[in-house]
Design an enzyme around this catalytic site. Structure first.
Site: not given
Length: 317
Positions: A11, A141
């Site tokens: 990401k 995350d």
């Protein structure tokens, strides 16, 4: 023995704002997170012994309890002891393609894949939200890595609000192999230098975090306006990382000076820098230009794109 192969995407941050301190010692953040095509492959397999084994093709990645994928398996063992007793231990093989210590959530996405893989192996039938909640106990995350796509993340990063997915915005990533930036150092230094501007009142913290929902970059995402998204990229941590790491600053400047780059920024706490493009051809051309401008074998460059998914099962046996 049953096994599953899963894709675990990296990401990037399209937006990262540090709002203030939380009572739990973390920072209150407002972020926009985006899954990208650069991915690791995770194989999760049942084994007859009651143990957890981790293998990885990358020499810098530990295979013991310091590995987040290992800790994800441990978490599942603790949470579901009856399933562990019934189905046995787990062998995890990580085929690493995402650069290590790069600010791309490589460890978090591996952990997310292990949660999804063990859920399938043990036939637990967990929902995505339950997997995200488990992931949140491992790292900020991990919940996003389970879900993937495009999302606003607030709190310490674990509170997710999905946005319409951005597909096929092309990206060039640049990262020096030997360069690492400590995330705790980055946040601590930011607090030391800019903590005077933190919002202290809890209600105001929440209000400021929710303001990102109506911000300019979210509007651009809703309209799928790639050029406007690229113009609204923002990362507070650049204020401390770029002055301390001249290589990262130089890489960012080289990206910014190339024709066809819509916008460029450091992802997370770095040291990866990325640039956005409207076409794969432009991205590949700029990759070559950057390689010629910075002649350094330590610099890794990748062309990838935004994707609409998180952890994805590719095969099962």
């Amino acid at each position: 023995m049953r096994s599953y192969s899963l894709i675990a995407p990296a990401k990037i941050n399209l937006y990262l704002e540090i709002i203030g301190d939380r009572p739990d010692g973390y920072h209150e953040l407002a972020m926009i997170l985006q899954s990208i095509g650069l991915s690791d492959q995770i194989d999760v397999r049942s084994i007859s012994t009651d143990s957890i084994r981790v293998h990885c093709n990358h020499p810098q990645v530990p295979t013991d309890k310091s590995n987040l994928a290992y800790r994800a398996a441990e978490l599942m063992v603790r949470q579901f002891p009856e399933a562990f007793a019934k189905y046995g231990g787990v062998e995890i093989t990580v085929n690493k393609q995402i650069p290590v210590a790069a600010g791309l959530a490589g460890g978090s996405t591996n952990a997310a894949a292990v949660l999804v893989g063990i859920d399938l192996l043990w036939k637990l039938g967990l929902t995505q939200s339950e997997l995200e909640e488990l992931g949140g106990t491992l790292g900020s995350d991990v919940p996003f890595c389970v879900a993937g796509g495009t999302a606003i993340a607030t709190g310490r990063g674990e509170q997710l609000s999905p946005l319409p997915s951005l597909d096929n915005i092309y990206i060039v990533l640049g990262k020096y192999r030997s360069l690492e930036v400590s995330t705790p150092w980055a946040y601590k230094t930011y607090r030391q230098q800019f903590g005077h501007s933190y919002i202290i009142d809890t209600d105001n913290l929440a209000a400021r975090a929710s303001a990102v929902h109506s911000g300019a970059i979210v509007k651009a995402i809703l309209h799928k306006d790639t050029r406007e998204i690229a113009q609204k990229l923002h990362n507070d941590l650049e204020r401390v990382v770029l002055p301390a790491y001249p290589q990262v600053l130089h890489l960012r400047e080289v990206f910014a000076n190339q024709e066809g780059v819509l916008g460029t920024m450091m992802s997370g706490s770095g040291p990866t820098v990325f640039a956005l493009f409207e076409s794969q051809q432009q991205a590949e051309l700029v990759l070559q230009q950057v390689r010629e401008a910075i002649i350094d074998e330590d610099l890794e460059l990748f062309v990838t794109r935004t994707i609409t998914h998180g952890i994805k099962v590719t095969s099962s046996v």
